[in-house]
Design an enzyme around this catalytic site. Structure first.
Site: not given
Ligand code: ATP
Length: 584
Positions: A253, A255, A422
């Site tokens: 998907e 991001k 995670r």
């Molecule tokens: P980052 O700073 O890279 O956004 P993070 O620490 O906020 O990471 P992670 O869970 O590591 O959070 O990375 C996934 C994040 O990406 C999710 O928390 C969400 O907010 C965002 N996101 C965007 N698109 C998607 C998607 N299609 N599926 C899941 N998460 C998504």
């Protein structure tokens, strides 16, 4: 009625303060929880972390240091200036209250002893008082407690009111203490307690269940209407690693570069929660409307990313551009038009009375597609392909980057929804690998043109419950505040171009209210402001408590949607150092 003296809490606070060892803290807490079970109310467990409500409840005491100074002054008949100068020296109003309370001891000999229900009751009233005369009433309630308190009690009442207990009980320690207090088989029960807590974010509820046994813990279930912890992703460096983690074929998907929102519906009521469990329903009436119109179902919990777009060009905007909508409580209709958002739904966790967490992702996605009607620039299911081909996945990745997305998410089609940790059921691939979310723990005033602003920031990562400094960052923010920028140019599209990040002026305002100690130009602040920091390299360094220093760090974003729980851990940093070592 069950009763305990507040001095019993003070005793445990002091014991906790006396050690930084996690296992010792756990044992101290476990012993105390056994006592609390017999003599107290489950809700009093919140006091161990300086709170009177569950973690998801955002109500605050609304007490400033200034107000506490006033109250101490009137409760003990001392001049405010004297307290202020002591505060400059000691940096802890709790200790000051302790000192004066000790001196007043004689006069209080005929007073009663302070009970926990009295303290808890007054603290809750302080939170709930609103409207005209609220400050006066709050002061009365504090003064009443300080009037009865022994010295140590006064210290912790003041620290609780200022949300700065300083005894180091993070949620992880309290979870583990609950396991050791009530179960033989701690390791397994720790998992169970972790799961229960991730679901309800309420220590009183978990405590209540833990007292009764394992079955009751298992019964704690997600319910729409309450915030819950979300599933997090693991970072990967290339598409091969992504498939290795998630298996083939996998779902891929975009991001999206927005902020995470859990959407819940129960009996016609829609609520929106951020990843830090804040209720942002009022700030996003447009999202509520889009969900109402386009999602079928009587009750549900959806996981989504809300992304801003430019109303003129319809192009997606980076997170920073819409971040102000998260905190803003006024001018909502205006902001809604200036900074519109699209909801990208990527998971469904609960649907019409059924918990879907243990269903495989492929099933959840099917349900999602069935219930979410795509409405252009309002709401849609996240763009997704299912493939086992690295080439196809890379093509999709490039497409995502081309339209300004951050990268891609790769997801295991057979995996359940696992909150919190995670675990690798979903992984993220982004071009910029060298950035970390860190929390600001200190800052320094600038000079010359930047005088009056806090312009360089000490940032920290975490190691379990400890915060460890990892560098000083002074670049990345903008010189001017949005108000100045607005008068300098047209409001749209300039204002929402997304290129304008947080300014030093804005950051100074955010940090000033969090100052704990001040010495010369240097301040220490409560660790609440999370920023994304990019860097060129990480070096071993004795100058910071983490043992590492970021080289050429730069703040890319202020993250109001993140809390200290979300920042990078020392092990993530060590992993990055290890990888860099191997690449060289
Ligand atoms: P980052 O700073 O890279 O956004 P993070 O620490 O906020 O990471 P992670 O869970 O590591 O959070 O990375 C996934 C994040 O990406 C999710 O928390 C969400 O907010 C965002 N996101 C965007 N698109 C998607 C998607 N299609 N599926 C899941 N998460 C998504």
């Amino acid at each position: 009625m069950r009763e305990m003296f507040y001095s019993e809490f003070v005793e445990v606070y002091e014991k906790l303060y006396g050690t930084s060892k996690r296992l010792e803290k756990e044992a101290i807490l476990a012993e105390f929880l056994n006592k609390l079970e017999k003599k107290g109310d489950s809700e009093w467990i919140y006091l161990l972390r300086g709170k009177v409500f569950p973690d998801y409840d955002e109500r605050e005491f609304g007490i400033s240091g200034q107000l506490v100074i006033k109250t101490i002054a009137s409760a003990f008949g001392i001049k405010e200036e004297q307290i202020l100068s002591m505060y400059r020296e000691i940096g802890d109003l709790g200790e000051i209250a302790e000192e004066f309370s000790g001196k007043k001891r004689q006069a209080k000999l005929f007073g009663g002893r302070l009970t926990v229900s009295k303290v808890f009751g007054n603290l809750r009233k302080i939170v709930d008082i609103e409207g005209k005369g609220a400050v006066g009433k709050k002061v009365e309630l504090i003064a009443e407690l300080l009037g009865i308190a022994e010295s140590g009690e006064a210290k912790y009442i003041v620290r609780t009111l200022l949300s700065d207990l300083r005894v180091g009980v993070a949620d992880g320690i309290l979870r583990d203490a609950l396991a050791s207090a009530f179960f033989e088989d701690r390791v397994e029960v720790k998992e169970l307690i972790g799961r229960a807590y991730d679901i309800c974010n309420d220590f009183a509820e978990v405590f209540e269940a833990a007292k009764k046994g394992r079955k009751e813990l298992e019964k704690i279930e997600i319910v729409p209407g309450k915030p819950m912890n979300v599933m997090l992703a693991v970072k990967v460096d290339d598409i091969g690693e992504a498939f290795e983690a998630c298996g083939k074929p996998a779902a891929i998907e975009h991001k999206y570069d927005g902020f995470r929102v859990m959407i819940s519906k129960k009996k016609e009521e829609i609520k929106l929660f951020t990843r830090r469990l804040e209720n942002v329903t009022k700030q996003f009436p447009d999202v509520v409307e889009a969900v109402k119109k386009n999602v079928k179902g009587e009750s549900f919990i959806l996981d989504s990313e809300v992304v801003g777009f430019n109303p003129g060009t319809k192009k997606y905007l980076p997170f920073e551009a819409i971040s102000q909508r998260i905190k803003r409580k006024y001018d909502i209709d205006k902001l809604k038009k200036e900074l519109p958002v699209e909801v990208n739904v990527f998971d469904v966790i609960y649907y019409n009375g059924k918990n879907l967490m243990s269903s495989p992702f492929r099933e959840r996605r099917k349900i999602l597609e069935r219930i979410v009607k795509n409405a252009e620039l309002k709401i849609r299911s996240a763009r997704q392909i299912i493939t086992d081909s690295e080439d196809k996945a890379m093509e999709f990745y490039q497409e995502a980057l081309k339209i300004g997305e951050e990268g891609i998410m790769v997801k295991n089609l057979d995996a359940p929804y696992q909150q919190g940790r995670r675990v690798g059921f979903m992984v993220k691939l982004k071009p910029v690998a060298n950035d970390f979310d860190l929390v600001i723990v200190g800052a320094e005033y600038g000079s010359g043109k930047r005088a009056g602003w806090l312009t360089s920031y000490i940032v920290a990562c975490r190691d379990n419950d400890k915060l460890l400094e990892i560098g000083k960052v002074s670049s990345g923010l903008k010189e001017k505040s949005p108000a100045d920028r607005k008068s300098a140019g047209p409001e749209i599209p300039h204002k929402i171009s997304g290129k304008e990040g947080t300014s030093y002026d804005e950051m100074t305002k955010l940090l000033k209210i969090l100052i704990k100690e001040e010495e010369g130009k240097i301040v220490k602040v409560k660790p609440e402001i999370v920023v994304s920091v990019t860097y060129q390299n990480i070096q071993k360094s004795p100058s910071y408590s983490s043992g590492y220093a970021l080289r050429f760090p730069r703040i890319t974003r202020y993250r109001p949607d993140r809390s200290v729980k979300d920042i990078a851990s020392l092990s993530e940093i060590e992993r990055e150092v290890g990888k860099r070592g191997r690449k060289r």
